[in-house]
Motif scaffolding. Structure first.
Motif, PDB file in Angstrom:
ATOM      1  N   ASP A 183       0.831  -1.198   0.000  1.00  0.00           N
ATOM      2  CA  ASP A 183       0.000   0.000   0.000  1.00  0.00           C
ATOM      3  C   ASP A 183       0.868   1.251   0.000  1.00  0.00           C
ATOM      4  O   ASP A 183       1.302   1.723   1.046  1.00  0.00           O
ATOM      5  CB  ASP A 183      -0.915  -0.011   1.224  1.00  0.00           C
ATOM      6  N   SER A 184       1.101   1.800  -1.184  1.00  0.00           N
ATOM      7  CA  SER A 184       1.943   2.996  -1.297  1.00  0.00           C
ATOM      8  C   SER A 184       1.209   4.247  -0.811  1.00  0.00           C
ATOM      9  O   SER A 184       1.792   5.317  -0.758  1.00  0.00           O
ATOM     10  CB  SER A 184       2.405   3.182  -2.744  1.00  0.00           C
ATOM     11  N   GLY A 185      -0.041   4.126  -0.413  1.00  0.00           N
ATOM     12  CA  GLY A 185      -0.792   5.253   0.130  1.00  0.00           C
ATOM     13  C   GLY A 185      -0.782   5.290   1.648  1.00  0.00           C
ATOM     14  O   GLY A 185      -1.322   6.213   2.249  1.00  0.00           O
ATOM     15  N   SER A 186      -0.163   4.305   2.271  1.00  0.00           N
ATOM     16  CA  SER A 186      -0.105   4.257   3.734  1.00  0.00           C
ATOM     17  C   SER A 186       1.306   4.613   4.188  1.00  0.00           C
ATOM     18  O   SER A 186       2.281   4.055   3.685  1.00  0.00           O
ATOM     19  CB  SER A 186      -0.463   2.852   4.218  1.00  0.00           C
ATOM     20  N   THR A 187       1.416   5.512   5.148  1.00  0.00           N
ATOM     21  CA  THR A 187       2.743   5.911   5.618  1.00  0.00           C
ATOM     22  C   THR A 187       3.367   4.873   6.539  1.00  0.00           C
ATOM     23  O   THR A 187       4.575   4.835   6.694  1.00  0.00           O
ATOM     24  CB  THR A 187       2.686   7.263   6.363  1.00  0.00           C
TER      25      THR A 187
END
Length: 171
Positions: free
Chosen positions: A35-39
């Motif tokens: 998940d490249s949208g989760s930090t």
């Protein structure tokens, strides 16, 4: 109800586990959603138990205070996650056809990702993308966020169908 129709086409999943120390058997791998949208990375309760991240699973009697993190789920609701530090993720290959091991280990030139702190809890995203829309998803899973993904160069293969490859720099 548009449960996961478009999202599932964009999901990439790999088998992830925690790194095994010398003399210790590799942990059972679980589904890791990239998940490249989760930090940050997170593991649900079922996954945390299999990876031995919970005090229940590793007989931890450490009385140190529990670190928590407040976050907002994909459903917009606040949630509290227990934080586990020093977690070193690695990946596992396909099931071993020889039966000598459960899963094929990574190649010899592979180095596990650097240690990160991981949130442990049942995030709504697991049921949203892995569930059937009627019941909560209870299987073991992890969300692999930018804290891990940004450590290496990664190339995602595109195409039709469910089988797409992910290329990850070994170290």
């Amino acid at each position: 109800n548009n449960h996961g129709t478009n999202t599932q086409k964009l999901l990439y999943g790999i088998r992830v586990t925690t790194s095994s120390s010398p003399g210790r058997q590799q942990q059972q791998p679980i589904l890791g959603i990239l998940d490249s949208g989760s930090t940050f990375s997170a593991v649900n309760l079922a996954g945390a138990e299999l990876l031995r991240l919970t005090s229940k699973s590793n007989n931890n009697t450490n009385d140190s205070p529990t670190q928590i993190m407040k976050a907002v789920g994909v459903d917009g609701q606040p949630l509290t996650l227990e934080m586990k530090s020093g977690i070193e993720f690695t990946f596992a290959g396909k099931p071993d056809p020889t039966g000598l091991q459960f899963f094929v280990p990574p190649p010899n030139n592979w180095k596990p990702w650097n240690e990160v702190s991981v949130g442990v809890g049942d995030l709504p995203v697991f049921s949203q993308v892995l569930g059937d829309g009627k019941r909560p998803f209870l299987g073991p899973a992890a969300l692999i966020g930018l804290d891990v993904l940004s450590q290496r160069r990664i190339i995602f293969e595109t195409g039709n169908g469910r089988k797409r490859r992910v290329f990850i720099e070994p170290s």
